[in-house]
Design a protein around this motif. Structure first.
Motif, PDB file in Angstrom:
ATOM      1  N   GLU A   1       0.979  -1.178   0.011  1.00 37.53           N
ATOM      2  CA  GLU A   1       0.152   0.056   0.032  1.00 37.53           C
ATOM      3  C   GLU A   1       0.841   1.263   0.017  1.00 37.53           C
ATOM      4  O   GLU A   1       2.083   1.106   0.251  1.00 37.53           O
ATOM      5  N   LEU A   2       0.118   2.391  -0.195  1.00 38.39           N
ATOM      6  CA  LEU A   2       1.133   3.772  -0.305  1.00 38.39           C
ATOM      7  C   LEU A   2       0.174   4.832   0.215  1.00 38.39           C
ATOM      8  O   LEU A   2      -1.227   4.695   0.559  1.00 38.39           O
ATOM      9  N   ARG A   3       0.588   6.136   0.694  1.00 32.93           N
ATOM     10  CA  ARG A   3       0.146   6.933   1.317  1.00 32.93           C
ATOM     11  C   ARG A   3       1.052   8.395   1.074  1.00 32.93           C
ATOM     12  O   ARG A   3       2.239   8.147   0.704  1.00 32.93           O
ATOM     13  N   PHE A   4       0.386   9.482   1.255  1.00 32.10           N
ATOM     14  CA  PHE A   4       0.979  10.753   1.073  1.00 32.10           C
ATOM     15  C   PHE A   4       0.869  11.484   2.364  1.00 32.10           C
ATOM     16  O   PHE A   4      -0.417  11.560   2.855  1.00 32.10           O
ATOM     17  N   VAL A   5       1.919  11.791   3.041  1.00 32.95           N
ATOM     18  CA  VAL A   5       1.819  12.577   4.522  1.00 32.95           C
ATOM     19  C   VAL A   5       2.503  14.064   4.393  1.00 32.95           C
ATOM     20  O   VAL A   5       3.416  13.949   3.889  1.00 32.95           O
ATOM     21  N   MET A   6       1.791  14.600   4.992  1.00 37.38           N
ATOM     22  CA  MET A   6       2.164  16.048   5.365  1.00 37.38           C
ATOM     23  C   MET A   6       2.268  16.636   6.665  1.00 37.38           C
ATOM     24  O   MET A   6       1.146  16.367   7.358  1.00 37.38           O
ATOM     25  N   ASN A   7       3.383  17.183   7.059  1.00 36.54           N
ATOM     26  CA  ASN A   7       3.398  17.536   8.659  1.00 36.54           C
ATOM     27  C   ASN A   7       3.452  18.940   8.478  1.00 36.54           C
ATOM     28  O   ASN A   7       4.252  19.578   7.733  1.00 36.54           O
ATOM     29  N   ARG A   8       3.055  20.052   9.430  1.00 42.21           N
ATOM     30  CA  ARG A   8       3.273  21.295   9.512  1.00 42.21           C
ATOM     31  C   ARG A   8       4.039  21.537  10.944  1.00 42.21           C
ATOM     32  O   ARG A   8       3.645  21.229  11.794  1.00 42.21           O
ATOM     33  N   GLU A   9       5.276  22.191  10.549  1.00 40.86           N
ATOM     34  CA  GLU A   9       6.310  22.438  11.657  1.00 40.86           C
ATOM     35  C   GLU A   9       6.069  23.830  11.686  1.00 40.86           C
ATOM     36  O   GLU A   9       5.560  24.528  11.022  1.00 40.86           O
ATOM     37  N   PRO A  10       6.709  24.475  12.948  1.00 42.08           N
ATOM     38  CA  PRO A  10       6.655  26.049  13.160  1.00 42.08           C
ATOM     39  C   PRO A  10       7.046  26.616  11.861  1.00 42.08           C
ATOM     40  O   PRO A  10       6.534  27.668  11.726  1.00 42.08           O
ATOM     41  N   GLU A  11       8.050  26.491  11.121  1.00 41.42           N
ATOM     42  CA  GLU A  11       8.496  27.559  10.151  1.00 41.42           C
ATOM     43  C   GLU A  11       8.347  26.698   8.793  1.00 41.42           C
ATOM     44  O   GLU A  11       8.593  27.323   7.689  1.00 41.42           O
ATOM     45  N   HIS A  12       7.816  25.533   8.423  1.00 38.27           N
ATOM     46  CA  HIS A  12       7.872  24.813   7.237  1.00 38.27           C
ATOM     47  C   HIS A  12       6.939  23.516   7.180  1.00 38.27           C
ATOM     48  O   HIS A  12       6.445  23.141   8.440  1.00 38.27           O
ATOM     49  N   PHE A  13       6.619  23.186   6.146  1.00 39.13           N
ATOM     50  CA  PHE A  13       5.631  22.156   5.788  1.00 39.13           C
ATOM     51  C   PHE A  13       6.610  21.042   5.402  1.00 39.13           C
ATOM     52  O   PHE A  13       7.725  21.212   4.403  1.00 39.13           O
ATOM     53  N   GLY A  14       6.373  19.709   5.607  1.00 37.87           N
ATOM     54  CA  GLY A  14       7.287  18.710   5.031  1.00 37.87           C
ATOM     55  C   GLY A  14       6.327  17.513   4.597  1.00 37.87           C
ATOM     56  O   GLY A  14       5.099  17.366   5.105  1.00 37.87           O
TER      57      GLY A  14
END
Length: 319
Positions: free
Chosen positions: A120-133
């Motif tokens: 399986e697969l997924r797309f993950v985004m995290n919001r940090e204090p100064e940037h997105f990953g």
């Protein structure tokens, strides 16, 4: 081997749309768009001429198709091809609401890998204090969180408005290949590193094509800059190539600047290798709106053809 981009698009196609929150849009707007990143070199519009652009030519005369334009077109197309699969996937992600939401996290998927049972697969985004990953990940089902491996890794640091800021993207091609996935058109590479900025003019993109150990292709670094109105620049550095008779290898830098409808200017610089220490072989070539040579000056034979006044004004892109 399967084509990773096509696989992912197939999974996204069967996903359903839905509603977005304002916070969802903040995550989505951290993803680069095609308009932000791709090269916009004008094309001829002449089908017969298009077919002849890849033919190698020798010494050029005024009025013939510019070799600097031909080289720039080839590199511009390769530049855009390197981005196409990634940008197509990101365009589809932007159309879909997240599957999972947390205060600083969005996840799309996981979806079954229809081409490889049990994966399986997924797309993950995290919001940090100064940037997105963000990460495009795959795993074998049941392998837990530690089973996810990364095919794409990106960051975006917003600054100054909608989609304005600085970003990076890495296509981890060797890792994908090791897991049985192949990125279309990029099988000769171990990695493709992209750095871009959209916060100030000219917007800029740099792509570093890192070849695999057994590839016969040289290492390339491409850069692209753009100002609204059609004025743009593409530069490419080709490392360790044999361009001058003698057996030693040189570094070649080519910078092309162009207008929307008045032609462009190409600069070539060759250093190292069989050239005397501290010497550079260089050429300037200009082309008009019909992509034909209007001016050429070469350092290696002290020749000059045409008038420099025929070159379009591209000084806005000079550092």
């Amino acid at each position: 081997m399967r084509t990773c981009w096509l696989l992912l698009l197939g999974c996204l196609t069967v996903s359903c749309g839905g509603n977005f929150s304002n916070d969802d849009l903040e995550f989505i707007n951290a993803l680069p768009t095609r308009e932000d990143l791709t090269s916009k070199l004008p094309r001829t519009g002449d089908s017969a001429l298009e077919q002849g652009l890849n033919q190698r030519v020798g010494q050029l005369a005024l009025g013939e198709i510019s070799q600097r334009y031909v080289e720039t077109r080839r590199v511009s197309d390769e530049f855009n091809t390197g981005l196409d699969g990634l940008l197509t996937v990101l365009e589809r992600i932007r159309e879909l609401p997240p599957t999972t939401r947390a205060s600083e996290l969005r996840v799309w998927g996981p979806w079954d890998d229809s081409e490889h049972a049990g994966h399986e697969l997924r797309f993950v985004m995290n919001r940090e204090p100064e940037h997105f990953g963000y990460l495009l990940q795959f795993r074998r089902k049941g392998s837990g969180e530690e089973g996810w491996w990364n095919a794409v890794a990106g960051t975006f640091k917003p600054d100054g408005g909608l989609r304005k800021g600085e970003g990076t993207v890495q296509l981890l091609l060797a890792d994908a290949r090791d897991h049985g996935y192949e990125m279309k058109g990029l099988g000769h590479l171990d990695r493709l590193d992209i750095v871009y900025q959209t916060r100030a003019l000219p917007i800029g993109v740099q792509m570093h094509f890192v070849p695999s150990e057994h590839s016969l292709r040289p290492e390339f670094i491409y850069s692209y800059r753009e100002i609204p109105g059609g004025l743009a620049e593409m530069g490419f550095l080709i490392l360790d190539v044999d361009t001058i008779l003698g057996g030693r290898r040189e570094d070649v830098t080519i910078i092309s600047r162009w207008t929307r409808d008045q032609g462009g200017v190409g600069f070539v610089s060759v250093t190292g290798g069989d050239l005397p220490a501290g010497r550079t072989a260089s050429q300037v070539e200009c082309w008009n709106a019909s992509f034909r040579v209007t001016y050429s000056k070469r350092s290696w034979d002290d020749s000059e053809e045409g008038s420099a006044s025929a070159c379009p004004d591209v000084s806005a892109l000079e550092d």
